[in-house]
Design a protein around this motif. Structure first.
Motif, PDB file in Angstrom:
ATOM      1  N   LYS A 188      -1.117  19.183  29.885  1.00  0.00           N
ATOM      2  CA  LYS A 188      -1.723  20.231  29.065  1.00  0.00           C
ATOM      3  C   LYS A 188      -1.473  19.938  27.590  1.00  0.00           C
ATOM      4  CE  LYS A 188       2.393  23.159  29.683  1.00  0.00           C
ATOM      5  NZ  LYS A 188       2.908  24.460  30.175  1.00  0.00           N
ATOM      6  N   ILE A 189      -2.406  20.407  26.767  1.00  0.00           N
ATOM      7  CA  ILE A 189      -2.340  20.218  25.318  1.00  0.00           C
ATOM      8  C   ILE A 189      -2.689  21.561  24.682  1.00  0.00           C
ATOM      9  CG2 ILE A 189      -3.158  18.864  23.362  1.00  0.00           C
ATOM     10  CD1 ILE A 189      -4.228  16.815  25.412  1.00  0.00           C
ATOM     11  N   PRO A 190      -1.842  22.095  23.793  1.00  0.00           N
ATOM     12  CA  PRO A 190      -2.147  23.406  23.221  1.00  0.00           C
ATOM     13  C   PRO A 190      -3.437  23.434  22.407  1.00  0.00           C
ATOM     14  CG  PRO A 190      -0.201  22.428  22.178  1.00  0.00           C
ATOM     15  CD  PRO A 190      -0.527  21.592  23.371  1.00  0.00           C
ATOM     16  N   ARG A 191      -3.704  22.331  21.692  1.00  0.00           N
ATOM     17  CA  ARG A 191      -4.921  22.292  20.878  1.00  0.00           C
ATOM     18  C   ARG A 191      -5.352  20.841  20.697  1.00  0.00           C
ATOM     19  NH1 ARG A 191      -5.639  23.003  14.483  1.00  0.00           N
ATOM     20  NH2 ARG A 191      -7.872  23.447  14.381  1.00  0.00           N
ATOM     21  N   LEU A 192      -6.569  20.551  21.113  1.00  0.00           N
ATOM     22  CA  LEU A 192      -7.146  19.231  20.957  1.00  0.00           C
ATOM     23  C   LEU A 192      -8.348  19.352  20.022  1.00  0.00           C
ATOM     24  CD1 LEU A 192      -6.568  16.388  22.127  1.00  0.00           C
ATOM     25  CD2 LEU A 192      -8.361  16.831  23.810  1.00  0.00           C
ATOM     26  N   VAL A 193      -8.381  18.527  18.988  1.00  0.00           N
ATOM     27  CA  VAL A 193      -9.392  18.661  17.933  1.00  0.00           C
ATOM     28  C   VAL A 193     -10.192  17.368  17.806  1.00  0.00           C
ATOM     29  CG1 VAL A 193      -9.805  19.105  15.481  1.00  0.00           C
ATOM     30  CG2 VAL A 193      -7.953  20.304  16.679  1.00  0.00           C
ATOM     31  N   TYR A 194     -11.508  17.517  17.731  1.00  0.00           N
ATOM     32  CA  TYR A 194     -12.405  16.408  17.435  1.00  0.00           C
ATOM     33  C   TYR A 194     -13.063  16.664  16.081  1.00  0.00           C
ATOM     34  CZ  TYR A 194     -12.445  14.009  21.939  1.00  0.00           C
ATOM     35  OH  TYR A 194     -12.094  13.277  23.037  1.00  0.00           O
ATOM     36  N   LYS A 195     -12.995  15.672  15.206  1.00  0.00           N
ATOM     37  CA  LYS A 195     -13.667  15.768  13.912  1.00  0.00           C
ATOM     38  C   LYS A 195     -14.491  14.504  13.698  1.00  0.00           C
ATOM     39  CE  LYS A 195     -10.187  18.619  11.541  1.00  0.00           C
ATOM     40  NZ  LYS A 195      -9.283  18.715  10.375  1.00  0.00           N
ATOM     41  N   GLY A 196     -15.670  14.683  13.117  1.00  0.00           N
ATOM     42  CA  GLY A 196     -16.506  13.527  12.842  1.00  0.00           C
ATOM     43  C   GLY A 196     -17.877  13.944  12.364  1.00  0.00           C
ATOM     44  N   ASP A 197     -18.868  13.148  12.726  1.00  0.00           N
ATOM     45  CA  ASP A 197     -20.250  13.410  12.322  1.00  0.00           C
ATOM     46  C   ASP A 197     -21.109  13.659  13.558  1.00  0.00           C
ATOM     47  OD1 ASP A 197     -19.558  12.785   9.607  1.00  0.00           O
ATOM     48  OD2 ASP A 197     -19.696  10.654  10.121  1.00  0.00           O
ATOM     49  N   TYR A 198     -22.280  14.197  13.310  1.00  0.00           N
ATOM     50  CA  TYR A 198     -23.227  14.413  14.409  1.00  0.00           C
ATOM     51  C   TYR A 198     -24.637  14.141  13.916  1.00  0.00           C
ATOM     52  CZ  TYR A 198     -25.057  18.712  12.374  1.00  0.00           C
ATOM     53  OH  TYR A 198     -25.680  19.604  11.541  1.00  0.00           O
ATOM     54  N   LEU A 199     -25.517  13.877  14.865  1.00  0.00           N
ATOM     55  CA  LEU A 199     -26.944  13.736  14.608  1.00  0.00           C
ATOM     56  C   LEU A 199     -27.673  14.579  15.643  1.00  0.00           C
ATOM     57  CD1 LEU A 199     -29.369  12.341  13.210  1.00  0.00           C
ATOM     58  CD2 LEU A 199     -29.121  10.487  14.892  1.00  0.00           C
ATOM     59  N   ALA A 200     -28.543  15.475  15.174  1.00  0.00           N
ATOM     60  CA  ALA A 200     -29.264  16.373  16.079  1.00  0.00           C
ATOM     61  C   ALA A 200     -30.758  16.340  15.775  1.00  0.00           C
ATOM     62  CB  ALA A 200     -28.741  17.805  15.954  1.00  0.00           C
ATOM     63  N   LYS A 201     -31.540  16.269  16.847  1.00  0.00           N
ATOM     64  CA  LYS A 201     -32.988  16.366  16.738  1.00  0.00           C
ATOM     65  C   LYS A 201     -33.487  17.236  17.878  1.00  0.00           C
ATOM     66  CE  LYS A 201     -33.464  11.665  14.862  1.00  0.00           C
ATOM     67  NZ  LYS A 201     -34.105  10.341  15.069  1.00  0.00           N
ATOM     68  N   GLY A 202     -34.629  17.873  17.683  1.00  0.00           N
ATOM     69  CA  GLY A 202     -35.160  18.652  18.794  1.00  0.00           C
ATOM     70  C   GLY A 202     -36.200  19.656  18.366  1.00  0.00           C
ATOM     71  N   ARG A 203     -36.560  20.472  19.344  1.00  0.00           N
ATOM     72  CA  ARG A 203     -37.537  21.532  19.106  1.00  0.00           C
ATOM     73  C   ARG A 203     -37.117  22.730  19.932  1.00  0.00           C
ATOM     74  NH1 ARG A 203     -42.767  19.219  20.231  1.00  0.00           N
ATOM     75  NH2 ARG A 203     -42.551  18.380  18.118  1.00  0.00           N
ATOM     76  N   MET A 204     -37.109  23.888  19.290  1.00  0.00           N
ATOM     77  CA  MET A 204     -36.721  25.125  19.956  1.00  0.00           C
ATOM     78  C   MET A 204     -37.887  26.110  19.898  1.00  0.00           C
ATOM     79  SD  MET A 204     -32.957  25.475  18.162  1.00  0.00           S
ATOM     80  CE  MET A 204     -32.662  27.099  18.886  1.00  0.00           C
ATOM     81  N   LEU A 205     -38.177  26.683  21.031  1.00  0.00           N
ATOM     82  CA  LEU A 205     -39.161  27.781  21.099  1.00  0.00           C
ATOM     83  C   LEU A 205     -40.507  27.381  20.531  1.00  0.00           C
ATOM     84  CD1 LEU A 205     -36.805  30.698  19.949  1.00  0.00           C
ATOM     85  CD2 LEU A 205     -37.339  29.964  22.280  1.00  0.00           C
ATOM     86  N   TRP A 206     -40.879  26.089  20.685  1.00  0.00           N
ATOM     87  CA  TRP A 206     -42.199  25.591  20.315  1.00  0.00           C
ATOM     88  C   TRP A 206     -42.487  25.581  18.812  1.00  0.00           C
ATOM     89  CZ3 TRP A 206     -41.406  28.447  24.690  1.00  0.00           C
ATOM     90  CH2 TRP A 206     -41.754  27.842  25.894  1.00  0.00           C
ATOM     91  N   PHE A 207     -41.618  26.147  17.990  1.00  0.00           N
ATOM     92  CA  PHE A 207     -41.985  26.208  16.561  1.00  0.00           C
ATOM     93  C   PHE A 207     -40.838  25.879  15.614  1.00  0.00           C
ATOM     94  CE2 PHE A 207     -40.685  30.461  17.827  1.00  0.00           C
ATOM     95  CZ  PHE A 207     -39.806  30.835  16.841  1.00  0.00           C
ATOM     96  N   VAL A 208     -39.602  25.760  16.111  1.00  0.00           N
ATOM     97  CA  VAL A 208     -38.468  25.430  15.250  1.00  0.00           C
ATOM     98  C   VAL A 208     -38.073  23.987  15.506  1.00  0.00           C
ATOM     99  CG1 VAL A 208     -36.092  25.953  14.625  1.00  0.00           C
ATOM    100  CG2 VAL A 208     -37.651  27.808  15.254  1.00  0.00           C
ATOM    101  N   ASP A 209     -38.316  23.111  14.550  1.00  0.00           N
ATOM    102  CA  ASP A 209     -37.936  21.709  14.679  1.00  0.00           C
ATOM    103  C   ASP A 209     -36.539  21.496  14.108  1.00  0.00           C
ATOM    104  OD1 ASP A 209     -40.274  20.825  15.894  1.00  0.00           O
ATOM    105  OD2 ASP A 209     -41.305  20.583  13.970  1.00  0.00           O
ATOM    106  N   ILE A 210     -35.778  20.640  14.775  1.00  0.00           N
ATOM    107  CA  ILE A 210     -34.415  20.331  14.351  1.00  0.00           C
ATOM    108  C   ILE A 210     -34.353  18.860  13.960  1.00  0.00           C
ATOM    109  CG2 ILE A 210     -31.989  20.208  15.041  1.00  0.00           C
ATOM    110  CD1 ILE A 210     -32.689  22.331  17.198  1.00  0.00           C
ATOM    111  N   ASN A 211     -33.848  18.597  12.797  1.00  0.00           N
ATOM    112  CA  ASN A 211     -33.623  17.225  12.337  1.00  0.00           C
ATOM    113  C   ASN A 211     -32.473  17.278  11.346  1.00  0.00           C
ATOM    114  OD1 ASN A 211     -33.700  14.565  11.720  1.00  0.00           O
ATOM    115  ND2 ASN A 211     -35.746  14.570  10.785  1.00  0.00           N
ATOM    116  N   SER A 212     -31.260  17.191  11.863  1.00  0.00           N
ATOM    117  CA  SER A 212     -30.105  17.428  11.008  1.00  0.00           C
ATOM    118  C   SER A 212     -28.981  16.452  11.324  1.00  0.00           C
ATOM    119  CB  SER A 212     -29.601  18.865  11.166  1.00  0.00           C
ATOM    120  OG  SER A 212     -29.275  19.137  12.519  1.00  0.00           O
TER     121      SER A 212
END
Length: 255
Positions: free
Chosen positions: A118-142
């Motif tokens: 067991k570990i009381p707290r495990l932390v991940y830090k870094g970068d991310y890349l996200a793309k997608g489409r939500m509900l047919w009208f919200v585009d994601i590119n971040s």
């Protein structure tokens, strides 16, 4: 004669580089002595958070993690998502408490090997890349920075191993590691998720953190695969460098 001496010295150096021993301050146990192995593992975690370079045991207070494609939907239809973690660093393994170890008998292939902790707290830090489409009208590119906190992180590892012989020594080779993970809370923050709308970025992060259990259930297979690589990276180099029998006391030793 001189050439023969050079060959002999070279062979000895090669064997010495390929076959390392644990430092004397690391307590050894008898094969299969779960109680002793737990005590020794916890002492190693407390005393060597920066690893043991001479046996290739990596630092585990700051652990680089490979880039990982967590979600990769087919880019068709009104809703799809692509999410990749990049340049991630793992913090917190030095606070691990090992609670149980099973296996590691003289013949390590004869019984199942298990490691629980067991570990009381495990932390991940870094970068991310996200793309997608939500509900047919919200585009994601971040893309931006990310941080994940796993609180009261508990793990059960099941290992399948085989023995390799090198230089008349037995080395342990892991061919399967299956993690099972439980936690009390997952907190994530994705900066800059909607680059032009900070309010919407805050709203989507709050939505995630209010419903983290549902997201965990959906993403668990990919997360477990990622943690499989993390745990493997902690063990593989040690087992590759140190002969299996050198990790334990000889049968005639009492301590």
């Amino acid at each position: 004669m001189r050439s023969l001496a050079y060959v002999a010295i070279s062979v000895q150096l090669f064997v010495g580089l390929q076959c390392q021993s644990l430092p004397a301050k690391v307590k050894k146990c008898h094969y299969g002595d779960g109680k002793c192995l737990v005590e020794s593992a916890n002492a190693l975690l407390r005393n060597f958070p920066k690893g043991i370079p001479e046996v290739n045991l990596k630092p585990f207070n700051v652990l680089p993690v490979r880039d990982w494609l967590l979600v990769n939907d087919s880019q068709v239809g009104g809703a799809w998502y692509f999410f990749e973690l990049l340049n991630q660093i793992n913090y917190g393994f030095e606070n691990t408490t090992i609670t149980e170890i099973r296996g590691f008998d003289k013949d390590p292939t004869a019984t199942r090997i298990e490691i629980h902790g067991k570990i009381p707290r495990l932390v991940y830090k870094g970068d991310y890349l996200a793309k997608g489409r939500m509900l047919w009208f919200v585009d994601i590119n971040s893309h931006g920075t990310s941080e994940s906190d796993f609180l009261n992180f508990r793990f059960d590892l099941t290992l399948k191993v085989r023995i390799e012989y090198r230089n008349n020594k037995r080395y342990l080779k892991i061919y399967e590691l299956v993690p099972n993970i439980r936690l009390d809370r997952w907190i994530m923050w994705l900066d800059n998720f909607f680059p032009d709308n900070e309010d919407l970025t805050i709203a989507i992060n709050n939505l995630f953190n209010r419903n983290w259990v549902e997201f965990w259930n959906e993403l668990e297979p990919g997360i477990l695969s990622l943690f499989e690589t993390v745990f493997l990276s902690l063990f593989e180099d040690l087992f590759e460098k140190v002969p299996y029998d050198d990790l334990f006391l000889a049968d005639e030793d009492s301590k």
